[in-house]
Design an enzyme around this catalytic site. Structure first.
Site, PDB file in Angstrom:
ATOM      1  N   ARG A 285      -1.451  21.953 -14.541  1.00  0.00           N
ATOM      2  CA  ARG A 285      -0.387  20.805 -15.010  1.00  0.00           C
ATOM      3  C   ARG A 285      -0.527  20.405 -16.628  1.00  0.00           C
ATOM      4  NH1 ARG A 285       2.102  16.053 -11.370  1.00  0.00           N
ATOM      5  NH2 ARG A 285       3.519  15.103 -12.956  1.00  0.00           N
TER       6      ARG A 285
ATOM      7  N   LYS B 211       9.175  22.848 -14.176  1.00  0.00           N
ATOM      8  CA  LYS B 211       8.417  21.608 -13.950  1.00  0.00           C
ATOM      9  C   LYS B 211       7.830  21.724 -12.253  1.00  0.00           C
ATOM     10  CE  LYS B 211       7.148  17.248 -14.522  1.00  0.00           C
ATOM     11  NZ  LYS B 211       6.676  15.912 -15.008  1.00  0.00           N
TER      12      LYS B 211
ATOM     13  N   HIS C 254       1.786  12.167 -29.457  1.00  0.00           N
ATOM     14  CA  HIS C 254       1.199  10.806 -28.890  1.00  0.00           C
ATOM     15  C   HIS C 254       0.608  10.213 -30.088  1.00  0.00           C
ATOM     16  CE1 HIS C 254       0.841  11.992 -24.255  1.00  0.00           C
ATOM     17  NE2 HIS C 254       2.041  11.241 -24.678  1.00  0.00           N
TER      18      HIS C 254
ATOM     19  N   ASN D 218       1.559  19.317 -21.319  1.00  0.00           N
ATOM     20  CA  ASN D 218       1.116  18.591 -22.624  1.00  0.00           C
ATOM     21  C   ASN D 218       1.272  19.220 -23.925  1.00  0.00           C
ATOM     22  OD1 ASN D 218       0.541  16.434 -20.633  1.00  0.00           O
ATOM     23  ND2 ASN D 218      -1.493  16.970 -20.550  1.00  0.00           N
TER      24      ASN D 218
ATOM     25  N   HIS E 164       9.798   9.061 -27.763  1.00  0.00           N
ATOM     26  CA  HIS E 164       8.972  10.178 -27.265  1.00  0.00           C
ATOM     27  C   HIS E 164       9.246  11.725 -27.592  1.00  0.00           C
ATOM     28  CE1 HIS E 164       5.834  11.787 -24.857  1.00  0.00           C
ATOM     29  NE2 HIS E 164       6.755  12.389 -24.061  1.00  0.00           N
TER      30      HIS E 164
ATOM     31  N   GLU F 131      11.803  18.415 -24.570  1.00  0.00           N
ATOM     32  CA  GLU F 131      11.095  18.749 -23.110  1.00  0.00           C
ATOM     33  C   GLU F 131      11.668  19.762 -22.620  1.00  0.00           C
ATOM     34  OE1 GLU F 131       8.256  17.203 -22.862  1.00  0.00           O
ATOM     35  OE2 GLU F 131       8.505  15.070 -23.291  1.00  0.00           O
TER      36      GLU F 131
ATOM     37  N   GLU G  47      -2.898  17.204 -11.887  1.00  0.00           N
ATOM     38  CA  GLU G  47      -3.569  17.473 -13.010  1.00  0.00           C
ATOM     39  C   GLU G  47      -4.947  17.742 -13.375  1.00  0.00           C
ATOM     40  OE1 GLU G  47      -1.176  15.821 -16.458  1.00  0.00           O
ATOM     41  OE2 GLU G  47      -3.037  16.293 -17.642  1.00  0.00           O
TER      42      GLU G  47
ATOM     43  N   LYS H 179       4.271  11.435 -11.205  1.00  0.00           N
ATOM     44  CA  LYS H 179       3.289  10.520 -12.174  1.00  0.00           C
ATOM     45  C   LYS H 179       4.012   9.419 -12.255  1.00  0.00           C
ATOM     46  CE  LYS H 179       0.648  13.718 -15.270  1.00  0.00           C
ATOM     47  NZ  LYS H 179       0.577  14.222 -16.590  1.00  0.00           N
TER      48      LYS H 179
ATOM     49  N   ARG I  71       0.879  -1.287  -0.045  1.00  0.00           N
ATOM     50  CA  ARG I  71       0.009  -0.016  -0.011  1.00  0.00           C
ATOM     51  C   ARG I  71       0.832   1.305  -0.109  1.00  0.00           C
ATOM     52  NH1 ARG I  71      -3.063  -3.094   3.829  1.00  0.00           N
ATOM     53  NH2 ARG I  71      -4.960  -4.043   2.649  1.00  0.00           N
TER      54      ARG I  71
ATOM     55  N   HIS J 193       2.088  17.308 -26.980  1.00  0.00           N
ATOM     56  CA  HIS J 193       1.891  16.073 -26.782  1.00  0.00           C
ATOM     57  C   HIS J 193       0.690  15.413 -27.374  1.00  0.00           C
ATOM     58  CE1 HIS J 193       5.132  16.705 -23.951  1.00  0.00           C
ATOM     59  NE2 HIS J 193       5.152  15.203 -23.544  1.00  0.00           N
TER      60      HIS J 193
END
Ligand code: NAD
Ligand code: GLY
Length: 366
Positions: free
Chosen positions: A241, A227, A252, A245, A265, A185, A237, A143, A121, A248
């Site tokens: 946030r 960041k 993506h 993206n 990426h 980035e 997000e 993330k 947990r 992206h």
């Protein structure tokens, strides 16, 4: 050594950044009050380069360690690798005082973070990012995820690390193409948040592309600060946030359409940023000169910058409309309002195709 702090109340943590920090990880963890046993998660090539030095530093600080290896590559950021990490932790009888260390790029960082979020947990973890992309982006902000056959990062959690240690020397073994992908980035951070930083990148891009240490360390530090500031404003997000993206949405779609094999990426994000900037220009939010500056910087970083001719815009946009972030047939884009500022705007598939089709495209790769 420089320290950038991510201020999130009780979940705050430092990003320690400098040359040769791998041999000081044990000491830095002690300074954070981290006790218990340590599971280092890595992949074989990165472990061959850096695990021994890390383990020695941990031994010197009195930590007992176990090394857990998963196969290299995005294809292994999945539940099978995750299962093998749990198996090793159970086999070594790790308890809730244990700490995991992610030693590697974003793939290792994401899966280790998710293992830490879920094992017993939740246990603590430390990020030691060894790619530029992971240093400026993936290791910061909590993330964590693994991929599902049906899509990237579909299984994940927010779980902040307790410490991030960036040893600049690890970039010296990184292939040039991976380094350039990380620069995408870096450029993104400047475009969305900081015109002064964009100017710095314009001045220093030749030094950065040659991986000159002082310029790279400065860029990593500024990017981490940007960041961290965004994450501090919107950790989970819910709104702001999402500016991270930028580039992206199309990025993506390009990655997915080409089966995650043709573009790294960061390369797909580079192309996506130019397209998002072009959409911004189409809306009158960005001047032609600013669009050209972004395009030029991306090209100087050694990144691809246009959707190749053999990929139909219609196919890409159709993929976006199916994306989990689209709503009622409209796709949410992060646009730039000048360099250093952003706004969100929704577009239909037809609008995107109309806007982007009017842009010149390069000849297909041979
Ligand atoms: P990666 O982790 O696959 O690393 C790229 C390659 O470089 C791998 O082959 C790796 O073994 C190798 N490598 C790593 N460090 C090295 C070194 N110092 N020397 C030599 N080789 C080295 O790729 P990446 O670009 O670091 O990360 C991409 C992943 O990060 C994706 O899964 C993406 O979803 C994730 N990501 C997460 C976030 C986040 O906020 N959590 C943000 C951006 C990206
Ligand atoms: N890489 C996007 C984010 O961390 O939110």
């Amino acid at each position: 050594m420089q320290t950038v702090t991510v201020n999130l109340g009780q979940r705050s943590y430092p990003i320690e950044l400098g040359e040769g920090l791998l041999s000081r990880v044990g000491e830095l963890m002690k300074a954070q009050g981290i006790g218990g046993r340590v599971g280092i998660v890595s992949n074989p090539p990165v472990a061959d380069l850096y695990a021994e030095e890390l383990r020695e530093s941990l031994r010197e600080a009195g930590y007992e360690t176990a090394l857990v290896l998963i196969p290299e590559g995005e294809a292994h950021k999945n539940t099978a690798s995750l299962g093998s990490i749990y198996d090793a932790l159970v086999e070594h009888r790790f308890d809730r005082s244990a700490t995991l260390i992610a030693l590697g790029g974003g793939v290792i960082g994401d899966i280790t973070g998710f293992a830490a979020a879920t094992f017993l947990r939740g246990v603590g973890y430390v990020q030691i990012p060894t790619t530029l992309l992971a240093q400026v982006d993936a290791s910061v902000g909590g993330k964590t995820a693994v991929n599902h056959d049906q899509g990237k990062n579909l299984i994940g959690a927010f779980h902040q690390p307790r410490l991030v240690v960036i040893d600049m020397k690890t970039l010296r073994t990184l292939p040039e193409r991976e380094f350039a992908a990380g620069m995408a980035e870096v450029i993104k951070h400047a475009v969305i948040q900081d015109a002064g930083y964009f100017g710095f990148l314009e001045e220093e891009m030749d030094a950065l592309a040659r991986m000159e240490a002082a310029a790279v360390e400065e860029a990593v530090a500024v990017s981490c600060r940007i960041k961290a500031a965004v994450v501090e404003q919107d950790e989970r997000e819910e709104d702001r946030r999402a500016i991270l993206n930028f580039g992206h949405t199309i990025g993506h779609a390009l990655e997915a359409f080409t089966g995650y094999e043709r573009f790294l990426h960061g390369e797909a994000v580079a192309i996506g940023m130019i397209q998002a900037a072009a959409l911004s220009a189409g809306q009158g939010l960005l001047s032609a000169a600013e669009l050209e500056r972004i395009e030029t910087l991306v090209r100087r970083a050694g990144l691809p910058w246009r959707i190749p001719d053999d990929i139909a815009l219609e196919d890409l946009v159709a993929g976006m409309a199916l994306d989990k972030k689209s709503h009622a047939g409209k796709i949410k884009f992060v646009l730039c309002e000048g360099i250093g500022s952003t706004r969100f705007q929704w577009f239909s598939a037809t609008e995107i195709v109309q806007e982007l089709a009017s842009r010149p495209r390069p000849a297909p790769k041979r």
